[in-house]
Design an enzyme around this catalytic site. Structure first.
Site, PDB file in Angstrom:
ATOM      1  N   HIS A 121       0.797  -1.245   0.108  1.00 29.42           N
ATOM      2  CA  HIS A 121       0.030   0.131   0.223  1.00 29.42           C
ATOM      3  C   HIS A 121       0.902   0.987  -0.018  1.00 29.42           C
ATOM      4  CE1 HIS A 121      -4.149  -0.983  -0.123  1.00 29.42           C
ATOM      5  NE2 HIS A 121      -3.787  -2.076   0.582  1.00 29.42           N
ATOM      6  N   ASP A 126      -4.826   1.892   1.872  1.00 30.66           N
ATOM      7  CA  ASP A 126      -5.055   1.261   3.073  1.00 30.66           C
ATOM      8  C   ASP A 126      -5.770   2.253   4.117  1.00 30.66           C
ATOM      9  OD1 ASP A 126      -2.568   2.566   3.187  1.00 30.66           O
ATOM     10  OD2 ASP A 126      -1.753   0.976   4.613  1.00 30.66           O
ATOM     11  N   TYR A 324      -7.327   9.190 -17.112  1.00 27.54           N
ATOM     12  CA  TYR A 324      -8.146   9.897 -16.259  1.00 27.54           C
ATOM     13  C   TYR A 324      -8.211  11.204 -16.449  1.00 27.54           C
ATOM     14  CZ  TYR A 324      -7.496   5.756 -13.479  1.00 27.54           C
ATOM     15  OH  TYR A 324      -7.439   4.453 -12.813  1.00 27.54           O
ATOM     16  N   GLU A 400       0.211   7.661  11.561  1.00 24.64           N
ATOM     17  CA  GLU A 400      -1.366   7.277  11.919  1.00 24.64           C
ATOM     18  C   GLU A 400      -2.117   8.181  12.530  1.00 24.64           C
ATOM     19  OE1 GLU A 400      -0.315   3.371  13.518  1.00 24.64           O
ATOM     20  OE2 GLU A 400      -0.689   2.460  11.494  1.00 24.64           O
TER      21      GLU A 400
END
Ligand SMILES: [Zn+2]
Ligand SMILES: [Zn+2]
Length: 421
Positions: A121, A126, A324, A400
């Site tokens: 990831h 994630d 895209y 995190e």
């Protein structure tokens, strides 16, 4: 359905923050679990199962699985009447071999376009998945006071499906992700190494580039390298084509409006020093921030390559594959919702960021529904974001503490929007 004209802090502001704090540890645990078990585009089987089970467990009104192969679309209806808002997270990992030293580092391996690869990831999807699962918990807990409905879109294959497969946002839309009910607005976020943890970044209007790939094959006529006049040399012609392409942006595009990039990243031709080959193949990428300029660049690349080749009596085949579109944040929606982001992160922690020449298929959703796509910093305070390993690096690292900010941002955006007048 039009956008509300004014937004005020939701009556649910404090309960949202309390619920976000309560779910933070689980969000981190989900992120680590997904990080340790990354899955490539269109292969997000385990991840999608975790997501679907979570939404069903929360008592969502509807959970559709298998949308665009492995996508999950959940619908949460609030008890009070109000508009529909969509939130989107992407779930796929990249063919990158992880080099980050964390206990939950990925050791996964898989096959990508026929090659054995490590899987990681490395773009932080994630985090996006875990954040949106956290938002689902927060809003499901408040559903009795919640206005309107929230559509949760967990999307596969943002990083492009494997060769020969369909997938991603475009396919989810084709399979009805934005129907039944159709949202009035859509929000999405991306974690980024370019901002410190605690910071949010946004832009109004064009935010991320369109991304198109091209191939140019110059067809010459093979001959002895000692007697070039007996053939047509595609190598010299290709050199002229590449130099000519440098003028597409520098001489042809109004860069005071929007920037653009034309890059040749691959060139292949010839097998020996004394043979002029038949063909040379080049491949490259085109980035723009305006759909009109995008078509203009395509036209200029094609005419230039063909004309230069003709001047050398060579043939030329140009193929441009549109990927895209430009990621465009709806200016009215952005103006309406930025105060929410400022309240959530603190005024001084919300930055107006430069354009990003990377691309996002969130842009397909924004072509149909007003959308806001913003950035969440994940770089530790002691590290200079300019030097931090970027998204897609095998050393991409996430602080995190960014996750709860992501949860709060999306939950507050939803509640402020649905209560807007
Ligand atoms: Zn990426
Ligand atoms: Zn990404």
């Amino acid at each position: 359905m039009t956008l509300p004209t004014s937004i005020h802090p939701s009556a649910l502001a404090s309960p949202i923050d309390a619920a976000a704090r309560a779910v933070e540890e689980r969000v981190i645990a989900w992120r680590r679990d997904i990080h340790q078990h990354p899955e490539l585009g269109n292969r997000e089987i385990r991840t999608a199962a975790i997501v679907a089970e979570h939404l069903i467990g929360l008592g969502f009104n509807d959970v559709r699985t298998g949308v665009a192969h492995t996508g999950v679309v959940g619908l949460l209806k609030g008890a009070l009447p109000g508009p529909v808002v969509a939130l989107r997270a992407d779930m796929d990992a990249l063919p990158v071999t992880e080099e980050v030293d964390v206990p939950f580092a990925s050791k996964a391996r898989a096959t990508w376009n026929g090659e054995p690869v490590g899987v990681m990831h490395a773009c932080g999807h994630d985090c996006h998945t875990a954040i949106l699962m956290g938002v689902a918990t927060v809003l499901a807990g408040l559903r009795h006071q919640l206005r309107g409905s929230v559509k949760f879109i967990f999307q596969p294959a943002e990083e492009m499906p494997p060769h020969g497969e369909d997938g991603g946002a475009k396919m989810m839309i084709q399979e009805g992700a934005l129907q039944d009910p159709t949202p009035s607005a859509i929000f999405g976020l991306h974690v980024t190494s370019r901002l410190h943890v605690g910071q949010l970044g946004y832009r109004s209007g064009p935010t991320m580039a369109s991304s198109d790939r091209f191939s140019i094959t110059v067809h010459g006529r093979q001959t002895h390298g000692a007697a070039p006049w007996l053939g047509v040399d595609p190598i010299v012609t290709s050199a002229q084509v590449i130099l000519g392409l440098q003028t597409v942006v520098s001489r042809g595009i109004d860069i005071s409006r929007e920037p653009a990039v034309v890059t040749v990243g691959m060139i292949k031709g010839g097998v020996r020093e004394n043979i002029i080959p038949d063909n040379v193949e080049m491949r490259g990428t085109i980035r723009t921030f305006d759909e009109g300029m995008r078509d203009d660049v395509h036209e200029r690349v094609t005419t230039l390559a063909e004309a230069v080749s003709r001047g050398s009596r060579a043939g030329c085949t140009v193929c441009i594959e549109k990927n895209y579109p430009v990621t465009v944040n709806d200016p009215a929606l952005t103006e309406l919702m930025v105060p929410t982001l400022q309240r959530v992160a603190g005024d001084e922690h919300v930055q107006f960021v430069p354009k990003v020449t990377g691309s996002e298929d969130f842009s397909y959703f924004q072509q149909l529904v007003p959308g806001l796509f913003f950035f969440v910093g994940v770089t530790r305070p002691e590290i200079d974001p300019a030097k931090a390993p970027a998204n897609h690096s095998p050393r991409f690292h996430v602080d995190e503490r960014a996750l709860i900010l992501g949860v709060r941002s999306l939950a507050h955006l939803v509640c402020d929007f649905v209560e807007g007048r």
